[in-house]
Design an enzyme around this catalytic site. Structure first.
Site, PDB file in Angstrom:
ATOM      1  N   HIS A 114     -12.979   6.054   2.937  1.00  0.00           N
ATOM      2  CA  HIS A 114     -13.662   5.098   2.066  1.00  0.00           C
ATOM      3  C   HIS A 114     -12.632   4.133   1.464  1.00  0.00           C
ATOM      4  O   HIS A 114     -11.541   4.555   1.104  1.00  0.00           O
ATOM      5  CB  HIS A 114     -14.362   5.832   0.920  1.00  0.00           C
TER       6      HIS A 114
ATOM      7  N   ASP B 180      11.959   1.914  11.667  1.00  0.00           N
ATOM      8  CA  ASP B 180      11.943   0.550  12.188  1.00  0.00           C
ATOM      9  C   ASP B 180      13.170  -0.235  11.732  1.00  0.00           C
ATOM     10  O   ASP B 180      13.768  -0.978  12.515  1.00  0.00           O
ATOM     11  CB  ASP B 180      10.668  -0.175  11.752  1.00  0.00           C
TER      12      ASP B 180
END
Length: 159
Positions: free
Chosen positions: A77, A130
């Site tokens: 949600h 990364d």
């Protein structure tokens, strides 16, 4: 054992209806980690990585990810989060450099924030990977797990 709630009577995926749940304060903390080599460790702690301040960028990425969890995990949600806090703790032993990442998420609502905490911790680790992968692609991410949660009808959980 509790039944899985993300399936309808036809066995197909659904978003759980939480409209009848009580609004309570919900808090969840998730842990992840990343094991790096000595060069990356040195670059992170001395702020000399080519892409900049690794932990500052990773922390912002984790916060952004926690806020956007419902966009990447289909049955979550969208939540109005009231707080996200990410902490780092180095655990160095026997030439191992392991950064533990702790992500705590809070809301006042009808459903919990476990997925937001797990997403925040995971994306923080992925961002560190990364930003430093040019030095070494052999880093290890994980384990990633829910450390604790409070609030809601199922009560508190602590690992």
């Amino acid at each position: 054992m509790n039944q899985l709630t993300h399936f309808n009577e036809e066995g197909r995926a659904r978003m759980v209806d939480v409209s009848d749940k009580e609004v309570t304060t919900r808090v969840a903390t998730a842990i992840s980690s990343i094991e790096v080599n000595a060069i990356i460790y040195d670059q992170i702690i001395h702020h000399t990585a080519q892409k900049g301040d690794v932990l500052a960028v990773a922390q912002v990425a984790g916060i952004m990810a926690a806020k956007d969890t419902s966009r990447i995990i289909p049955m979550c949600h969208p939540l109005q989060l009231s707080g996200i806090d990410i902490h780092f703790n180095w655990q160095n032993t026997e030439n191992k450099y392991i950064l533990e990442i702790s992500c705590t998420v809070k809301t006042k609502g009808m459903t919990g924030v476990e997925m937001e905490a797990l997403t925040g911790a995971s994306v923080t680790a992925l961002t560190i990977y990364d930003m430093t992968k040019a030095v070494d692609k052999g880093m290890i991410i994980g384990p990633t797990y829910l450390k604790s949660k409070s609030g809601g009808k199922n009560g508190d959980f602590s690992r």
